[in-house]
Design a protein around this motif. Sequence first.
Motif, mmCIF file in Angstrom:
data_model
loop_
_atom_site.group_PDB
_atom_site.id
_atom_site.type_symbol
_atom_site.label_atom_id
_atom_site.label_comp_id
_atom_site.label_asym_id
_atom_site.label_seq_id
_atom_site.Cartn_x
_atom_site.Cartn_y
_atom_site.Cartn_z
ATOM 1 N N LEU A 64 -3.320 7.380 -29.255
ATOM 2 C CA LEU A 64 -3.697 8.665 -29.838
ATOM 3 C C LEU A 64 -2.937 9.832 -29.220
ATOM 4 O O LEU A 64 -3.084 10.977 -29.655
ATOM 5 N N GLY A 65 -2.145 9.534 -28.187
ATOM 6 C CA GLY A 65 -1.344 10.579 -27.568
ATOM 7 C C GLY A 65 -2.112 11.531 -26.689
ATOM 8 O O GLY A 65 -1.841 12.736 -26.671
ATOM 9 N N VAL A 66 -3.088 11.011 -25.930
ATOM 10 C CA VAL A 66 -3.893 11.843 -25.042
ATOM 11 C C VAL A 66 -3.553 11.518 -23.606
ATOM 12 O O VAL A 66 -3.443 10.356 -23.226
ATOM 13 N N GLU A 67 -3.385 12.553 -22.795
ATOM 14 C CA GLU A 67 -3.116 12.369 -21.377
ATOM 15 C C GLU A 67 -4.322 11.762 -20.696
ATOM 16 O O GLU A 67 -5.445 12.237 -20.840
ATOM 17 N N ILE A 68 -4.121 10.659 -19.939
ATOM 18 C CA ILE A 68 -5.255 9.952 -19.363
ATOM 19 C C ILE A 68 -5.368 10.119 -17.850
ATOM 20 O O ILE A 68 -6.367 9.713 -17.260
ATOM 21 N N ARG A 69 -4.389 10.692 -17.195
ATOM 22 C CA ARG A 69 -4.473 10.861 -15.747
ATOM 23 C C ARG A 69 -5.276 12.101 -15.424
ATOM 24 O O ARG A 69 -4.893 13.214 -15.778
ATOM 25 N N ILE A 70 -6.392 11.908 -14.767
ATOM 26 C CA ILE A 70 -7.245 13.054 -14.458
ATOM 27 C C ILE A 70 -7.401 13.262 -12.953
ATOM 28 O O ILE A 70 -8.134 14.116 -12.531
ATOM 29 N N SER A 71 -6.741 12.443 -12.149
ATOM 30 C CA SER A 71 -6.948 12.526 -10.718
ATOM 31 C C SER A 71 -5.680 12.896 -9.972
ATOM 32 O O SER A 71 -5.514 12.586 -8.811
ATOM 33 N N TYR A 126 -16.762 11.304 -17.246
ATOM 34 C CA TYR A 126 -16.024 11.022 -16.009
ATOM 35 C C TYR A 126 -14.790 11.907 -15.898
ATOM 36 O O TYR A 126 -14.488 12.449 -14.834
ATOM 37 N N GLU A 127 -14.080 12.052 -16.993
ATOM 38 C CA GLU A 127 -12.892 12.902 -16.972
ATOM 39 C C GLU A 127 -13.250 14.346 -16.636
ATOM 40 O O GLU A 127 -12.608 14.984 -15.792
ATOM 41 N N GLN A 128 -14.292 14.859 -17.303
ATOM 42 C CA GLN A 128 -14.677 16.246 -17.067
ATOM 43 C C GLN A 128 -15.231 16.445 -15.661
ATOM 44 O O GLN A 128 -14.930 17.447 -14.994
ATOM 45 N N ALA A 129 -16.054 15.508 -15.196
ATOM 46 C CA ALA A 129 -16.608 15.602 -13.838
ATOM 47 C C ALA A 129 -15.494 15.521 -12.800
ATOM 48 O O ALA A 129 -15.514 16.239 -11.794
ATOM 49 N N SER A 130 -14.510 14.656 -13.054
ATOM 50 C CA SER A 130 -13.389 14.520 -12.119
ATOM 51 C C SER A 130 -12.590 15.813 -12.027
ATOM 52 O O SER A 130 -12.214 16.244 -10.931
ATOM 53 N N ASP A 163 -2.546 20.816 -3.930
ATOM 54 C CA ASP A 163 -1.984 19.501 -4.241
ATOM 55 C C ASP A 163 -2.932 18.365 -3.878
ATOM 56 O O ASP A 163 -2.544 17.189 -3.950
ATOM 57 N N ALA A 164 -4.147 18.703 -3.470
ATOM 58 C CA ALA A 164 -5.109 17.673 -3.065
ATOM 59 C C ALA A 164 -5.456 16.762 -4.239
ATOM 60 O O ALA A 164 -5.447 17.188 -5.396
ATOM 61 N N GLN A 165 -5.757 15.497 -3.942
ATOM 62 C CA GLN A 165 -6.145 14.535 -4.969
ATOM 63 C C GLN A 165 -7.556 14.038 -4.696
ATOM 64 O O GLN A 165 -8.091 14.192 -3.597
ATOM 65 N N LEU A 166 -8.154 13.452 -5.702
ATOM 66 C CA LEU A 166 -9.497 12.910 -5.547
ATOM 67 C C LEU A 166 -9.501 11.756 -4.554
ATOM 68 O O LEU A 166 -8.643 10.868 -4.615
ATOM 69 N N THR A 167 -10.461 11.773 -3.652
ATOM 70 C CA THR A 167 -10.645 10.663 -2.720
ATOM 71 C C THR A 167 -11.550 9.623 -3.382
ATOM 72 O O THR A 167 -12.220 9.909 -4.381
ATOM 73 N N PRO A 168 -11.589 8.385 -2.848
ATOM 74 C CA PRO A 168 -12.499 7.383 -3.413
ATOM 75 C C PRO A 168 -13.956 7.858 -3.458
ATOM 76 O O PRO A 168 -14.677 7.567 -4.413
ATOM 77 N N LEU A 169 -14.392 8.607 -2.445
ATOM 78 C CA LEU A 169 -15.763 9.100 -2.416
ATOM 79 C C LEU A 169 -16.012 10.111 -3.535
ATOM 80 O O LEU A 169 -17.076 10.104 -4.176
ATOM 81 N N LEU A 170 -15.029 10.990 -3.787
ATOM 82 C CA LEU A 170 -15.170 11.966 -4.870
ATOM 83 C C LEU A 170 -15.160 11.269 -6.229
ATOM 84 O O LEU A 170 -15.872 11.676 -7.151
ATOM 85 N N ARG A 171 -14.357 10.224 -6.363
ATOM 86 C CA ARG A 171 -14.356 9.449 -7.605
ATOM 87 C C ARG A 171 -15.712 8.772 -7.804
ATOM 88 O O ARG A 171 -16.207 8.652 -8.926
ATOM 89 N N ARG A 207 -10.183 21.364 -4.305
ATOM 90 C CA ARG A 207 -8.964 22.124 -3.987
ATOM 91 C C ARG A 207 -9.307 23.544 -3.536
ATOM 92 O O ARG A 207 -8.651 24.087 -2.648
ATOM 93 N N GLN A 208 -10.326 24.135 -4.157
ATOM 94 C CA GLN A 208 -10.752 25.465 -3.737
ATOM 95 C C GLN A 208 -11.294 25.451 -2.313
ATOM 96 O O GLN A 208 -11.015 26.358 -1.513
ATOM 97 N N GLN A 209 -12.056 24.408 -1.991
ATOM 98 C CA GLN A 209 -12.674 24.320 -0.672
ATOM 99 C C GLN A 209 -11.641 24.058 0.429
ATOM 100 O O GLN A 209 -11.714 24.636 1.514
ATOM 101 N N THR A 210 -10.694 23.182 0.135
ATOM 102 C CA THR A 210 -9.697 22.821 1.150
ATOM 103 C C THR A 210 -8.517 23.785 1.176
ATOM 104 O O THR A 210 -7.769 23.820 2.154
ATOM 105 N N GLY A 211 -8.341 24.564 0.115
ATOM 106 C CA GLY A 211 -7.202 25.463 0.036
ATOM 107 C C GLY A 211 -5.898 24.743 -0.225
ATOM 108 O O GLY A 211 -4.817 25.322 -0.107
ATOM 109 N N ASN A 212 -5.986 23.479 -0.604
ATOM 110 C CA ASN A 212 -4.801 22.663 -0.872
ATOM 111 C C ASN A 212 -4.713 22.391 -2.367
ATOM 112 O O ASN A 212 -5.479 21.605 -2.921
#
Length: 355
Positions: free
Chosen positions: A347-354, A120-124, A139-147, A132-137
């Motif tokens: 374990l000190g791993v960053e968990i925010r992927i979206s 899930y992390e890698q797919a996200s 700063d874009a974030q994942l939408t519920p549909l993309l999640r 972001r490449q498609q929209t050119g933005n």
Amino acid sequence: MASEDVKAARDSAVEKIVNLAEEAKLAREEIKPTSHAVLSICKSLVAGGVAGGVSRTAVAPLERLKILLQVQNPHNIKYNGTIQGLKYIWRTEGFKGLFKGNGTNCARIVPNSAVKFFSYEQASKGILYLYRQQTGNEDAQLTPLLRLGAGACAGIIAMSATYPMDMVRGRLTVQTENSPYQYRGMFHALSTVLREEGPRALYKGWTPSVIGVIPYVGLNFAVYESLKDWLVKTKPFGLVDNSELGVVTRLACGAAAGTVGQTVAYPLDVIRRRMQMVGWSHASSIVTGDGRSKAPLEYTGMIDAFRKTVKYEGVRALYKGLVPNSVKVVPSISIAFVAYEQVKDLLGVEIRISE
């Protein structure tokens, strides 16, 4: 002339040494992030595995009862509801009966959960990059549909990788002390199925599983992540402190995610379990009550399984075991998500992927 040649040779040698030193420095700088990435992946897999093992063991009795309700014959009812079913298992099989199949389940769910959370992390990350490449933005974030899409990818990968263990776990779970045939454990069940039914038998019910895992796992991740983001942004009812959600709030988010996902995908889970019994020569005696009566247990495919189940038992049969499953899913999904985040935090791993 000779001195000039010596000087040139010396300068060339010095230049080579400097270049080698620079290359070695660059190599060290490249190895460091690579090692860090590998360590991060290992930590992520460990966190996912721990989350799966803890959450499934906590609800193992309800998981077993759900499967027994899903496959029992309607003309020979032994398990009639959550409380009665649990009492019956306790009375006839004791404490161990409540956790029958849990070892196999954990052997399946630990790698399944590890692969699922990591996928899930890698797919996200991949979907967010493409978005972001498609929209050119940038700063874009994942939408519920993309999640939802990322969760579906993770679910399919994890389920497919561990499906044979899930298949034999279902058979181990439904057998009782009085069953005419006994699988002695996961590896014995795997070898027996391979010998008697062939390799394809290990993937019986895979199609409805793939179809069911898309809304189930997809909605789990989509609802959980989207609900957390909404709470952090809106800060309702004072649930958010310094942009961080407490454990209880995250448990509630996981409960909501699990409830939505399992309700949508449950009929496919019932069909999957029934298809897994097909080809097992002693399945009919087990699901009809310890051999007291026999009933045909044959489906030619997913559609046929749906048709026969509805025809002979009604639409309600597609939701057999829903109550214990609902009771199970709420704490199970909640514990899994929170355990995953807590272990990764330790374990000190960053968990925010979206972001």
